[in-house]
Design a protein around this motif. Structure first.
Motif, PDB file in Angstrom:
ATOM      1  N   ALA A 193       0.750  -1.213  -0.112  1.00  0.00           N
ATOM      2  CA  ALA A 193       0.155   0.007  -0.086  1.00  0.00           C
ATOM      3  C   ALA A 193       1.112   1.397  -0.143  1.00  0.00           C
ATOM      4  CB  ALA A 193      -0.857   0.089   1.249  1.00  0.00           C
ATOM      5  N   LEU A 194       1.981   1.062   0.771  1.00  0.00           N
ATOM      6  CA  LEU A 194       2.791   2.432   0.776  1.00  0.00           C
ATOM      7  C   LEU A 194       3.748   2.340  -0.604  1.00  0.00           C
ATOM      8  CD1 LEU A 194       4.332   1.761   4.294  1.00  0.00           C
ATOM      9  CD2 LEU A 194       2.764   3.893   3.588  1.00  0.00           C
ATOM     10  N   ALA A 195       3.804   1.395  -1.184  1.00  0.00           N
ATOM     11  CA  ALA A 195       4.688   1.357  -2.458  1.00  0.00           C
ATOM     12  C   ALA A 195       3.873   1.833  -3.445  1.00  0.00           C
ATOM     13  CB  ALA A 195       5.286  -0.051  -2.762  1.00  0.00           C
ATOM     14  N   ALA A 196       2.447   1.585  -3.439  1.00  0.00           N
ATOM     15  CA  ALA A 196       1.699   2.159  -4.439  1.00  0.00           C
ATOM     16  C   ALA A 196       1.444   3.763  -4.625  1.00  0.00           C
ATOM     17  CB  ALA A 196       0.010   1.758  -4.375  1.00  0.00           C
ATOM     18  N   GLU A 197       1.987   4.458  -3.289  1.00  0.00           N
ATOM     19  CA  GLU A 197       2.114   5.912  -3.140  1.00  0.00           C
ATOM     20  C   GLU A 197       3.553   6.256  -3.060  1.00  0.00           C
ATOM     21  OE1 GLU A 197      -0.956   7.991  -0.988  1.00  0.00           O
ATOM     22  OE2 GLU A 197      -1.571   5.868  -0.238  1.00  0.00           O
ATOM     23  N   HIS A 198       4.529   5.503  -3.796  1.00  0.00           N
ATOM     24  CA  HIS A 198       5.928   5.866  -3.945  1.00  0.00           C
ATOM     25  C   HIS A 198       6.607   6.128  -2.723  1.00  0.00           C
ATOM     26  CE1 HIS A 198       4.609   6.207  -8.006  1.00  0.00           C
ATOM     27  NE2 HIS A 198       3.689   7.141  -7.561  1.00  0.00           N
ATOM     28  N   ALA A 221      -1.125  11.799   4.705  1.00  0.00           N
ATOM     29  CA  ALA A 221      -2.035  11.971   2.985  1.00  0.00           C
ATOM     30  C   ALA A 221      -2.295  10.550   2.761  1.00  0.00           C
ATOM     31  CB  ALA A 221      -1.708  13.052   2.402  1.00  0.00           C
ATOM     32  N   THR A 222      -1.475   9.479   3.042  1.00  0.00           N
ATOM     33  CA  THR A 222      -1.416   8.360   2.321  1.00  0.00           C
ATOM     34  C   THR A 222      -2.816   7.612   2.761  1.00  0.00           C
ATOM     35  OG1 THR A 222      -0.132   7.031   4.243  1.00  0.00           O
ATOM     36  CG2 THR A 222       0.997   8.369   2.374  1.00  0.00           C
ATOM     37  N   ALA A 223      -3.265   6.720   1.893  1.00  0.00           N
ATOM     38  CA  ALA A 223      -4.346   5.826   2.128  1.00  0.00           C
ATOM     39  C   ALA A 223      -4.052   4.861   3.403  1.00  0.00           C
ATOM     40  CB  ALA A 223      -4.505   4.861   1.132  1.00  0.00           C
ATOM     41  N   ALA A 224      -2.727   4.286   3.500  1.00  0.00           N
ATOM     42  CA  ALA A 224      -2.308   3.501   4.466  1.00  0.00           C
ATOM     43  C   ALA A 224      -2.458   3.958   5.905  1.00  0.00           C
ATOM     44  CB  ALA A 224      -0.817   2.910   4.132  1.00  0.00           C
ATOM     45  N   PHE A 225      -2.328   5.231   5.905  1.00  0.00           N
ATOM     46  CA  PHE A 225      -2.186   5.828   7.133  1.00  0.00           C
ATOM     47  C   PHE A 225      -3.735   6.322   7.574  1.00  0.00           C
ATOM     48  CE2 PHE A 225      -2.102   9.445  10.125  1.00  0.00           C
ATOM     49  CZ  PHE A 225      -1.258   8.949  11.041  1.00  0.00           C
ATOM     50  N   ARG A 226      -4.525   6.922   6.552  1.00  0.00           N
ATOM     51  CA  ARG A 226      -6.010   6.952   6.846  1.00  0.00           C
ATOM     52  C   ARG A 226      -6.841   5.712   7.036  1.00  0.00           C
ATOM     53  NH1 ARG A 226      -5.458   9.831   1.734  1.00  0.00           N
ATOM     54  NH2 ARG A 226      -6.732   8.389   1.177  1.00  0.00           N
ATOM     55  N   GLU A 231       0.956   2.835  12.100  1.00  0.00           N
ATOM     56  CA  GLU A 231       1.168   3.905  12.992  1.00  0.00           C
ATOM     57  C   GLU A 231       2.548   3.890  12.979  1.00  0.00           C
ATOM     58  OE1 GLU A 231      -0.891   5.585  14.606  1.00  0.00           O
ATOM     59  OE2 GLU A 231      -2.580   4.658  14.637  1.00  0.00           O
ATOM     60  N   VAL A 232       3.023   5.457  13.163  1.00  0.00           N
ATOM     61  CA  VAL A 232       4.410   5.804  13.491  1.00  0.00           C
ATOM     62  C   VAL A 232       4.873   5.086  14.750  1.00  0.00           C
ATOM     63  CG1 VAL A 232       6.095   7.472  13.451  1.00  0.00           C
ATOM     64  CG2 VAL A 232       4.393   7.498  11.915  1.00  0.00           C
ATOM     65  N   GLN A 233       5.885   4.132  15.082  1.00  0.00           N
ATOM     66  CA  GLN A 233       6.244   3.711  16.199  1.00  0.00           C
ATOM     67  C   GLN A 233       7.634   2.994  16.037  1.00  0.00           C
ATOM     68  OE1 GLN A 233       4.258   0.372  18.222  1.00  0.00           O
ATOM     69  NE2 GLN A 233       4.306   1.608  20.030  1.00  0.00           N
ATOM     70  N   ASP A 234       8.705   3.261  16.882  1.00  0.00           N
ATOM     71  CA  ASP A 234       9.922   2.817  16.586  1.00  0.00           C
ATOM     72  C   ASP A 234       9.905   1.370  16.883  1.00  0.00           C
ATOM     73  OD1 ASP A 234      10.033   4.253  19.268  1.00  0.00           O
ATOM     74  OD2 ASP A 234      11.357   2.405  19.349  1.00  0.00           O
ATOM     75  N   GLU A 235      10.880   0.573  16.440  1.00  0.00           N
ATOM     76  CA  GLU A 235      11.016  -0.673  16.537  1.00  0.00           C
ATOM     77  C   GLU A 235      11.049  -1.014  17.874  1.00  0.00           C
ATOM     78  OE1 GLU A 235      12.997  -4.610  14.466  1.00  0.00           O
ATOM     79  OE2 GLU A 235      14.287  -2.822  14.775  1.00  0.00           O
ATOM     80  N   GLY A 236      11.672  -0.335  18.820  1.00  0.00           N
ATOM     81  CA  GLY A 236      12.029  -0.511  20.357  1.00  0.00           C
ATOM     82  C   GLY A 236      10.933  -0.649  20.966  1.00  0.00           C
TER      83      GLY A 236
END
Length: 274
Positions: A193-198, A221-226, A231-236
């Motif tokens: 889904a992210l790759a589809a929006e470059h 603004a990406t469909a994956a986020f909307r 979600e933005v979250q660090d791996e730790g």
């Protein structure tokens, strides 16, 4: 935005951070939220200046005092000038390479949306910093490590000979990690889904739910986020939530929650039941 306008924005944000009690990222986000006309690429450039100053403020202040011979005091404006000249992460207006004193003067010309023209002392500062690097053999150890003087003996006792290496590692920008919402998608679906929006992403090395962006990109603004796939979250933080081993039907308390990222991760593990 012109290079000068981006610098002016960075100076405004730095001044707001220095004069307030809010976290730096909240202050920057609020600044951009109130100025929707600033495009995504310009925001990245502005933020690169802001965070270059914040990461290296002790070194920058040392260089300002040395190069100006005390004529120029550290401020949002002088720190921005120094960061542009000293830190490679701030690309020149020519599209790469190092800034020159002439580049600084051209951007600080008092034009519309650009910073006021350089004072004679600031011009001398720019010339004195041009071609320099962040490090200098005469820097005190605390300055070279970008840590407060009072903190150095404690960290030196902890890390010993590794102090410089540990502090250098902490100065590196954190990777941009995402957590896939397992209630709505698997990792490969979210990646596509992210790759589809470059937006290029690759699996994180440890978290089975993580994706790491190859470069910072605006996600709101990406469909994956909307659609709630990511979600933005660090791996730790992802690993901390996974190690809690929360399951459906449990009663779980996130006793040290901040923004609630791990709470969301725990809720997804519990499949919204519990």
């Amino acid at each position: 935005m012109t290079p000068g306008a981006r610098i002016a924005a960075a100076i405004d944000i730095l001044a707001a951070i220095g004069g307030g009690e809010r976290p730096a990222d909240d202050t920057a986000a609020d600044y951009f939220r109130r100025r929707r006309y600033i495009g995504a690429k310009d925001r990245v450039q502005v933020a690169s200046i802001v965070y270059a100053v914040l990461r290296h403020r002790a070194v920058i202040d040392w260089w300002i005092a040395r190069a100006s011979k005390g004529e120029v005091r550290p401020s949002a404006r002088s720190r921005a000038i120094a960061a542009l000249l000293l830190i490679p992460a701030c690309p020149s207006p020519a599209g790469g390479g190092a800034w020159t004193a002439q580049d600084i003067a051209a951007s600080f010309d008092g034009g519309r949306f650009r910073p006021a023209a350089l004072s004679p002392a600031e011009s001398r500062l720019a010339r004195g910093l041009a071609g320099r690097t962040l490090t200098h053999p005469e820097m005190p150890r605390a300055v070279a490590c970008d840590i407060p003087d009072w903190l150095e003996p404690y960290l030196a006792a902890l890390y010993g000979r590794r102090l410089e290496d540990e502090m250098a590692a902490l100065h590196q920008p954190a990777p941009f990690d995402l957590r896939v919402n397992a209630l709505k998608a698997d990792r490969e679906t979210a990646r596509r889904a992210l790759a589809a929006e470059h937006i290029e992403a690759e699996p994180t090395p440890w978290s089975p739910l993580g994706l790491r962006l190859k470069r910072r990109s605006p996600l709101a603004a990406t469909a994956a986020f909307r659609d709630g796939l990511i979600e933005v979250q660090d791996e730790g933080s992802q690993l901390a939530a996974l190690l809690a081993d929360a399951r459906p039907g449990m009663r779980v308390v996130d006793f040290c929650a901040g923004a609630g990222g791990k709470t969301l991760a725990l809720a997804a593990q519990m499949q919204n039941r519990g």
